[in-house]
Design a protein around this motif. Structure first.
Motif, mmCIF file in Angstrom:
data_model
loop_
_atom_site.group_PDB
_atom_site.id
_atom_site.type_symbol
_atom_site.label_atom_id
_atom_site.label_comp_id
_atom_site.label_asym_id
_atom_site.label_seq_id
_atom_site.Cartn_x
_atom_site.Cartn_y
_atom_site.Cartn_z
ATOM 1 N N SER A 45 21.519 -45.966 -26.824
ATOM 2 C CA SER A 45 21.879 -45.227 -28.035
ATOM 3 C C SER A 45 20.715 -44.370 -28.529
ATOM 4 N N LEU A 46 19.515 -44.954 -28.528
ATOM 5 C CA LEU A 46 18.336 -44.220 -29.000
ATOM 6 C C LEU A 46 17.990 -43.070 -28.053
ATOM 7 N N ALA A 47 18.210 -43.279 -26.750
ATOM 8 C CA ALA A 47 17.950 -42.202 -25.796
ATOM 9 C C ALA A 47 18.852 -41.005 -26.071
ATOM 10 N N ILE A 48 20.120 -41.285 -26.388
ATOM 11 C CA ILE A 48 21.056 -40.205 -26.719
ATOM 12 C C ILE A 48 20.647 -39.526 -28.015
ATOM 13 N N LYS A 49 20.406 -40.333 -29.065
ATOM 14 C CA LYS A 49 20.177 -39.800 -30.413
ATOM 15 C C LYS A 49 18.823 -39.116 -30.545
ATOM 16 N N MET A 50 17.769 -39.722 -29.988
ATOM 17 C CA MET A 50 16.405 -39.278 -30.273
ATOM 18 C C MET A 50 15.775 -38.457 -29.156
ATOM 19 N N LEU A 51 16.395 -38.419 -27.971
ATOM 20 C CA LEU A 51 15.799 -37.693 -26.858
ATOM 21 C C LEU A 51 16.742 -36.654 -26.245
ATOM 22 N N ILE A 52 17.902 -37.100 -25.748
ATOM 23 C CA ILE A 52 18.769 -36.197 -24.994
ATOM 24 C C ILE A 52 19.321 -35.073 -25.864
ATOM 25 N N LEU B 110 10.199 -44.023 -33.327
ATOM 26 C CA LEU B 110 9.874 -42.701 -33.867
ATOM 27 C C LEU B 110 8.380 -42.420 -33.803
ATOM 28 N N LEU B 111 7.563 -43.465 -33.948
ATOM 29 C CA LEU B 111 6.112 -43.286 -33.889
ATOM 30 C C LEU B 111 5.668 -42.826 -32.507
ATOM 31 N N ILE B 112 6.484 -43.124 -31.494
ATOM 32 C CA ILE B 112 6.160 -42.722 -30.122
ATOM 33 C C ILE B 112 6.760 -41.360 -29.789
ATOM 34 N N THR B 113 7.969 -41.107 -30.282
ATOM 35 C CA THR B 113 8.647 -39.853 -29.920
ATOM 36 C C THR B 113 8.115 -38.647 -30.694
ATOM 37 N N LEU B 114 7.594 -38.853 -31.893
ATOM 38 C CA LEU B 114 7.087 -37.719 -32.673
ATOM 39 C C LEU B 114 5.998 -36.932 -31.936
ATOM 40 N N VAL C 5 14.671 -29.480 -34.979
ATOM 41 C CA VAL C 5 14.486 -30.476 -33.919
ATOM 42 C C VAL C 5 14.016 -31.802 -34.496
ATOM 43 N N LEU C 6 13.121 -31.759 -35.464
ATOM 44 C CA LEU C 6 12.645 -33.001 -36.073
ATOM 45 C C LEU C 6 13.787 -33.752 -36.752
ATOM 46 N N GLN C 7 14.658 -33.047 -37.436
ATOM 47 C CA GLN C 7 15.816 -33.698 -38.047
ATOM 48 C C GLN C 7 16.755 -34.265 -36.980
ATOM 49 N N MET C 8 16.929 -33.507 -35.921
ATOM 50 C CA MET C 8 17.816 -33.928 -34.836
ATOM 51 C C MET C 8 17.299 -35.195 -34.154
ATOM 52 N N ALA C 9 15.979 -35.374 -34.139
ATOM 53 C CA ALA C 9 15.354 -36.470 -33.404
ATOM 54 C C ALA C 9 15.105 -37.708 -34.251
ATOM 55 N N MET C 10 15.637 -37.757 -35.471
ATOM 56 C CA MET C 10 15.440 -38.921 -36.321
ATOM 57 C C MET C 10 16.203 -40.135 -35.778
#
Length: 306
Positions: A226-233, A293-297, A257-262
C-alpha cells in the motif's frame, strides 16, 4: 548535496522534535487529551492557519490544476490497489482498508508543514488546494463509498458525506480567498502569522500523540504494498513523469509531488472504525507510512532538485 542536507536538517528538527514531544505526551496524558487537541485544531487551529497562510500565498497561474492532479492521484492509487487485491485472497474488510490507505494521504497535518518548510509560503496555496479540494473531498466522498462497499458496518452515508460541508477548514479557505487582499493592522497580521505557525506545531504534536496510542502493528507485508503505491509509484509516475509534460515544474511541481507522496491519512482509521474494515491493517499503514516518510523525503528532494 550540502544544501540538501541542510534543508533536511532544518525540516527534520521541528518535524521530529514536535512529533516526539507529542509521543511522550501521548504516553503520559489521558487518551482524551489527543481527542481535545484534535478538536481544537479541527475547529480553530487549522482554519486559522489556512486563513493566515493564504494571505501570503501566490494564487497566480493555473492553481486549479492542484485539485485535478489530486483526484487523478486518488483514482490512480485506488486503481492500482484494486488490481493488487484481485491477485490475492483477502477478506473484503482488508481490501477496503488497503484501498483507502493507497488513495488518500495526510496532506493536511503533515503535508502543510512539510510544504511550508521546503517550498515556502508563496506556493502554499498549491498544497492547500490539493488538500481541501482533493484529499478532503476524496476522503469523505469516494472514501465513504469504498468503505461502505467493503465494510461490514452500516452507517448513514449522507450524514458522513455532509462532514465535508461542515468542515471549518473549507469555510476558512473561502473566507481567506475573499479577504486575502484586505489590509490588516500590522499587529493583527503578525499575530495571525504566529498563530498559524503555532497551529502547525500543534498538528505535529497531535500526530505524535496519536502514534503513541496505536496498538501493535500487523500486516506489515501488505502495508508495504500500500505504501509503495501511495508514496512511491503514484508520485513517481504522475509527479515526475507526467507533470513536466504539462509544463508544471520547479516549486509548483515540488509542492504537488510532496503532497502526493504523503503517507496514508489518519482519516482512514476513522472510516475503518465506522465501517468495520480491517482496523489492524489501517493502523499498520498509517504508523509505518509516517515513519517511512523520513526515508522517502530525501529521495523526492534529490529527484526534484536535479
Amino acid at each position: 548535496m550540502p544544501h540538501l542536507a541542510t534543508q533536511l536538517f532544518d525540516l527534520y528538527r521541528p518535524l521530529v522534535g514536535w512529533a516526539v514531544l507529542g509521543w511522550l505526551l501521548g504516553r503520559c496524558l489521558p487518551q482524551s487529551a489527543a481527542k481535545y487537541l484534535g478538536q481544537f485544531l479541527f475547529w480553530v487551529g487549522i482554519p486559522f492557519s489556512i486563513f493566515g497562510f493564504l494571505r501570503g500565498a501566490d494564487l497566480s497561474g493555473q492553481i486549479w490544476i492542484a485539485p485535478v492532479v489530486a483526484w487523478v492521484a486518488i483514482l490512480t492509487g485506488a486503481g492500482l490497489a484494486w488490481l493488487r487485491t484481485r491477485s490475492d485472497t483477502w477478506s473484503r474488510p482488508t481490501q477496503g482498508s488497503f484501498l483507502l490507505a493507497s488513495m488518500v494521504g495526510n496532506t493536511g497535518y503533515l503535508g502543510f508543514p512539510i510544504t511550508l518548510a521546503l517550498v515556502g509560503q508563496k506556493f502554499f496555496a498549491w498544497a492547500l488546494f490539493y488538500d481541501l479540494l482533493g484529499s478532503t473531498l476524496g476522503t469523505w466522498g469516494l472514501g465513504v463509498i469504498v468503505a461502505s462497499r467493503f465494510g461490514l458496518g452500516q452507517k448513514n452515508r449522507l450524514q458522513l458525506t455532509l462532514t465535508v460541508v461542515k468542515n471549518p477548514a473549507l469555510w476558512s479557505f473561502g473566507l481567506g480567498l475573499a479577504t486575502r487582499n484586505l489590509p490588516l493592522p500590522e499587529v493583527l497580521e503578525s499575530s495571525l502569522h504566529r498563530l498559524a505557525w503555532s497551529a502547525i506545531a500543534l498538528a505535529l504534536v497531535l500526530i505524535g500523540m496519536r502514534l503513541s496510542q496505536l496498538p501493535s502493528l500487523s500486516h506489515l507485508n501488505r502495508a508495504a504494498w500500500s505504501l509503495a503505491i501511495k508514496m512511491l509509484i503514484v508520485p513517481l509516475v504522475l509527479g515526475i513523469g507526467i507533470l513536466p509534460l504539462f509544463q508544471i515544474t520547479g516549486s509548483v511541481q515540488q509542492a504537488i509531488v510532496l503532497q502526493m507522496a504523503m503517507p496514508p491519512a489518519f482519516s482512514t482509521l476513522v472510516l475503518a472504525e465506522i465501517y468495520e474494515l480491517d482496523k489492524n491493517f489501517a493502523v499498520t499503514a498509517v504508523a509505518t507510512g509516517s515513519i517511512a516518510l523520513l526515508i522517502t523525503l530525501p529521495l523526492w528532494l534529490l529527484i526534484l532538485n536535479q
